[in-house]
Enzyme design. Structure first.
Site, PDB file in Angstrom:
ATOM      1  N   ASP A  27       0.876  -1.154   0.000  1.00 17.30           N
ATOM      2  CA  ASP A  27       0.000   0.000   0.000  1.00 17.30           C
ATOM      3  C   ASP A  27       0.930   1.224   0.000  1.00 17.30           C
ATOM      4  O   ASP A  27       2.095   1.116   0.396  1.00 17.30           O
ATOM      5  CB  ASP A  27      -0.867  -0.023   1.267  1.00 17.30           C
ATOM      6  CG  ASP A  27      -1.678   1.241   1.421  1.00 17.30           C
ATOM      7  OD1 ASP A  27      -2.330   1.649   0.452  1.00 17.30           O
ATOM      8  OD2 ASP A  27      -1.636   1.839   2.521  1.00 17.30           O
ATOM      9  N   ASP A  69      -0.069   5.026   0.843  1.00 16.41           N
ATOM     10  CA  ASP A  69      -0.306   6.007   1.911  1.00 16.41           C
ATOM     11  C   ASP A  69      -0.258   5.320   3.283  1.00 16.41           C
ATOM     12  O   ASP A  69      -1.072   4.451   3.574  1.00 16.41           O
ATOM     13  CB  ASP A  69      -1.693   6.653   1.723  1.00 16.41           C
ATOM     14  CG  ASP A  69      -1.803   7.405   0.391  1.00 16.41           C
ATOM     15  OD1 ASP A  69      -0.779   7.923  -0.073  1.00 16.41           O
ATOM     16  OD2 ASP A  69      -2.909   7.477  -0.158  1.00 16.41           O
TER      17      ASP A  69
HETATM   18  C1  GL1 Z   1      -8.044   8.316  -2.201  1.00 21.97           C
HETATM   19  C2  GL1 Z   1      -8.741   9.202  -1.169  1.00 21.97           C
HETATM   20  C3  GL1 Z   1      -7.831   9.503   0.009  1.00 21.97           C
HETATM   21  C4  GL1 Z   1      -7.198   8.226   0.586  1.00 21.97           C
HETATM   22  C5  GL1 Z   1      -6.576   7.389  -0.552  1.00 21.97           C
HETATM   23  C6  GL1 Z   1      -6.108   6.027  -0.080  1.00 21.97           C
HETATM   24  O1  GL1 Z   1      -6.966   9.014  -2.799  1.00 21.97           O
HETATM   25  O2  GL1 Z   1      -9.151  10.417  -1.752  1.00 21.97           O
HETATM   26  O3  GL1 Z   1      -8.524  10.205   1.006  1.00 21.97           O
HETATM   27  O4  GL1 Z   1      -8.179   7.484   1.283  1.00 21.97           O
HETATM   28  O5  GL1 Z   1      -7.515   7.168  -1.592  1.00 21.97           O
HETATM   29  O6  GL1 Z   1      -4.867   6.066   0.476  1.00 21.97           O
HETATM   30  P1  GL1 Z   1      -7.007   9.779  -4.218  1.00 21.97           P
HETATM   31  O7  GL1 Z   1      -7.977  10.876  -4.060  1.00 21.97           O
HETATM   32  O8  GL1 Z   1      -5.596  10.208  -4.412  1.00 21.97           O
HETATM   33  O9  GL1 Z   1      -7.467   8.790  -5.264  1.00 21.97           O
HETATM   34 MG    MG Z   2      -2.764   3.170   3.528  1.00 20.58          MG
END
Ligand code: GL1
Ligand code: MG
EC number: 5.4.2.6
Length: 211
Positions: free
Chosen positions: A8, A10
Site C-alpha cells: 500500500d 499512503d
Molecule cells: C483516495 C482518497 C484519500 C485516501 C486514498 C487512499 O486518494 O481520496 O482520502 O483514502 O484514496 O490512500 P485519491 O484521491 O488520491 O485517489
Molecule cells: Mg494506507
C-alpha cells in the site's frame, strides 16, 4: 513460497495522510461539513468516492455536485503533494523494497489512490517497483480483494505467492479476502487481523515474514 510483495502507498511507503486530511478539511469547511482528525482515520485506505460519502455522513447531493467536490478536493491534494521529494519516503521503506529486489522478489504498489503514480514519481521510486496498481486499475475498491489480485496478476504470481503490506483495516481485509499473506502496519485495533503486525514499516522483520 513467497515471490512478490505488494505495498500500500499512503501510510506504508510515505505518509500522505496529512495531505489528504488537509485537502478533505478544506473541502469540508467550504461545504459547511464537520470533519475532524478522528473522522479522517476512517478514510484510511478508502477510495476517493467512498471517502466523500463518509464525509457527507448521509447528506444527499446531486451527482454533478458530488463529482465537482471530488475534483476540488483532488486539486487541493495535488497542490500539497507536488512539494514532496525523495526524503518523504517513510523510514526503512526504500531500503526494504531494495532488499526484497536484491533477493529476486517482485515488488508492486497496490494503492486506492488515483495519485499513486505521481507520488511514486516524486519519491523517485519508479524503478524499484515492477508494477503500480492504483485507484484507476479496478472498479471495486478495498476491502474488495480486486486491487491486490490485479497487482499479483501483473506480477505474474498467484495470490498465495504474495505478501501485502497495509496500514488500513480495509486493506488488511482486502489482502485476506484475496488469499494473501497480510502484514499490518499500526495498532492491533486497526490491523490486528493481519498475519504479522508491526508498529512501523521500519520494524518489518523480513526473516519472520519470509520464514
Ligand atoms: C483516495 C482518497 C484519500 C485516501 C486514498 C487512499 O486518494 O481520496 O482520502 O483514502 O484514496 O490512500 P485519491 O484521491 O488520491 O485517489
Ligand atoms: Mg494506507
Amino acid at each position: 513460497m513467497i515471490k512478490g510483495w505488494i505495498f500500500d502507498l499512503d501510510g506504508v511507503i510515505t505518509d500522505t495522510a496529512e495531505f489528504h486530511f488537509k485537502a478533505w478539511k478544506q473541502l469540508a469547511d467550504e461545504e459547511g461539513l464537520s470533519f475532524t482528525r478522528e473522522d479522517n482515520e476512517q478514510l484510511r485506505g478508502v477510495s476517493r468516492a467512498d471517502s466523500l460519502r463518509l464525509l457527507l455522513k448521509g447528506k444527499t447531493v446531486t451527482d454533478q455536485h458530488f463529482e465537482e467536490m471530488m475534483t476540488r478536493k483532488n486539486g487541493y491534494y495535488q497542490e500539497l503533494v507536488e512539494k514532496m521529494g525523495p526524503e518523504d519516503a517513510l523510514p526503512g521503506a526504500r531500503e526494504l523494497v531494495k532488499e526484497l529486489r536484491s533477493r529476486g522478489i517482485k515488488t508492486a504498489i497496490g494503492s486506492s489512490s488515483r495519485n499513486a503514480g505521481r507520488v511514486i514519481e516524486l519519491l523517485q521510486m519508479e524503478d524499484i517497483f515492477d508494477t503500480i496498481a492504483d485507484g484507476h486499475s479496478v472498479a471495486n475498491a478495498k476491502p474488495a480483494p480486486d486491487l491486490f489480485l490485479h497487482a499479483a496478476s501483473q506480477l505474474g504470481l498467484s495470490p498465495d505467492e504474495c505478501v501485502v503490506v497495509e496500514d488500513a483495516e480495509a486493506g488488511v481485509e482486502a489482502a485476506l479476502a484475496g488469499g494473501m499473506c497480510a502484514v499490518g502496519i499500526g495498532p492491533a485495533e486497526r490491523v490486528g487481523k493481519a498475519h504479522y503486525v508491526y508498529a512501523e514499516t521500519a520494524d518489518i522483520d523480513l526473516k519472520e515474514v519470509m520464514g
